[in-house]
Enzyme design. Structure first.
Site, short mmCIF file in Angstrom:
data_model
loop_
_atom_site.label_atom_id
_atom_site.label_comp_id
_atom_site.label_asym_id
_atom_site.label_seq_id
_atom_site.Cartn_x
_atom_site.Cartn_y
_atom_site.Cartn_z
N LYS A 58 0.83 -1.22 0.00
CA LYS A 58 0.00 0.00 0.00
C LYS A 58 0.85 1.25 0.00
O LYS A 58 2.04 1.24 0.35
CB LYS A 58 -0.95 0.02 1.21
CG LYS A 58 -0.26 0.00 2.60
CD LYS A 58 0.21 1.36 3.11
CE LYS A 58 1.03 1.23 4.39
NZ LYS A 58 1.82 2.40 4.71
N ASP A 110 -1.46 -1.90 10.25
CA ASP A 110 -1.79 -1.90 8.83
C ASP A 110 -2.40 -3.21 8.35
O ASP A 110 -2.82 -3.32 7.19
CB ASP A 110 -0.53 -1.62 7.99
CG ASP A 110 -0.03 -0.19 8.14
OD1 ASP A 110 -0.82 0.68 8.56
OD2 ASP A 110 1.14 0.05 7.83
O1 C5P Z 1 1.14 -1.41 14.67
P1 C5P Z 1 2.52 -1.52 14.13
O2 C5P Z 1 3.26 -2.72 14.65
O3 C5P Z 1 2.62 -1.40 12.66
O4 C5P Z 1 3.28 -0.26 14.72
C1 C5P Z 1 4.67 -0.19 14.80
C2 C5P Z 1 5.03 1.03 15.64
O5 C5P Z 1 4.70 2.22 14.91
C3 C5P Z 1 4.27 1.16 16.95
O6 C5P Z 1 4.91 0.45 17.98
C4 C5P Z 1 4.31 2.65 17.19
O7 C5P Z 1 5.58 3.05 17.67
C5 C5P Z 1 4.19 3.22 15.79
N1 C5P Z 1 2.79 3.54 15.43
C6 C5P Z 1 2.19 4.64 16.02
N2 C5P Z 1 0.91 4.97 15.69
C7 C5P Z 1 0.21 4.25 14.77
C8 C5P Z 1 0.81 3.13 14.14
C9 C5P Z 1 2.11 2.80 14.49
O8 C5P Z 1 2.81 5.32 16.86
N3 C5P Z 1 -1.03 4.61 14.47
#
Ligand code: C5P
Length: 304
Positions: free
Chosen positions: A8, A140
């Protein structure tokens, strides 16, 4: 059982102030493109556990084959959801999405694995149940399941599909080194420190350009709040953005948390021109042409 899921780009990514749980509230327009991950799952002998047998395709050598791989976690999490002991499954991954590039390749692997395992185990989970499991694996992953083009609120999981006319053409320029998503969010926090950060909201101009199928209008409103922090960490990406625009792109932005740069182009001829202009650039590893929107995670092959 083989399932595919798309990478994406975020056409709009508006980020609010960090929440007490460490995540940031988003208004994200996700757009799936036809760079695909494929995950094949096969039942193993009882007691064989989870195995990642093979990783092939783009940057395959950079993908871990142990419990740190998101696909492994997806298999464990789904088995737990279903109350299945084990699980005994061998997994192969074929990569078409750049690794650590801000294009949700790992999330696409997770989504494809969930769909493939749901079929292999004849679990019959509905899409809503899969989406709930998906969010435990990453912000995501619910969108990778859904595909198309969608507005995502919350962490990106409160998804509503958006109407899109026609097909948009993109070029993605990958970088020589990946960027860590938490590091980019932390750089965002430093940039906005001491300021009032508005609640992120959907940009009506983005929705109008998508409905009209108007790439010129869309090129003008591409927007990513993580671009400035990504540029703080990788200043030379600014030059990559400029080079693509000079070669005829209608708009350019860092994809998600980067460092991949996405160029919206009017047609495949300009795609080729942008890719050629960036070919010798020292900060560009490779360029990929793609179109969107692309469908979400789905079974593409089954064998007995
Ligand atoms: O959810 P995901 O594992 O993809 O997120 C990785 C990191 O990215 C999270 O630990 C956080 O630090 C950051 N993040 C965030 N806000 C979001 C998505 C991700 O701060 N909406």
């Amino acid at each position: 059982m083989t399932a595919s899921a798309p990478g994406k780009v975020n056409i709009q990514l508006s980020v609010g102030a960090v929440r007490p749980d460490g995540f940031h509230p988003l208004a994200s327009v996700f757009h799936a493109v036809d760079l695909l991950e494929e995950v094949t799952v096969t039942s193993g002998e009882p007691g064989s556990g989870i195995r990642i047998d093979q990783v092939t395709g783009l940057q395959a050598e950079e993908v871990p084959r142990d419990g740190t791989n998101l696909v492994w976690r997806a298999a464990l999490r789904l088995a737990q959801e279903l109350g299945r002991p084990g699980p005994d499954v061998s997994i192969s991954i074929h990569k078409g999405v750049p690794v650590a590039g801000g294009m949700a390749g790992g999330s696409a692997d997770c989504a494809a694995a969930l769909v493939a395992l749901n079929e292999l185990w004849e679990a019959g989970l509905e899409r809503d149940d899969l989406a709930r499991v998906a969010l435990d694996l990453g912000s995501d992953v619910p969108f990778s399941l859904m595909g198309g083009t969608a507005l995502g609120l919350g962490r990106g999981e409160r998804l509503s599909p958006l109407m899109v006319r026609g097909t948009f053409h993109w070029v993605f320029a990958t970088a020589t080194r990946g960027l860590s998503t938490p590091a980019v969010y932390a750089a965002f926090d430093r940039l906005v420190a001491g300021r009032v950060v508005p609640e992120p909201t959907a940009d009506a101009a983005v929705g109008s350009a998508l409905i009209a199928g108007d790439p010129v209008a869309l090129g003008r409103v591409l927007h990513n709040d993580l671009q400035a922090p990504a540029l703080v960490l990788r200043p030379r990406l600014a030059d990559v953005l400029d080079a693509g625009i000079s070669a005829g792109a209608l708009g350019a932005l860092v994809s998600g948390s980067g460092p991949t740069v996405a160029f919206l182009v009017p047609d495949p001829v300009v795609s080729a021109g942008v890719a050629a202009a960036l070919a010798g650039h020292e900060d560009v590893r490779a360029c990929y042409a793609a179109t969107g929107p692309a469908p979400g995670a789905r079974v593409v092959a089954r064998s007995r």
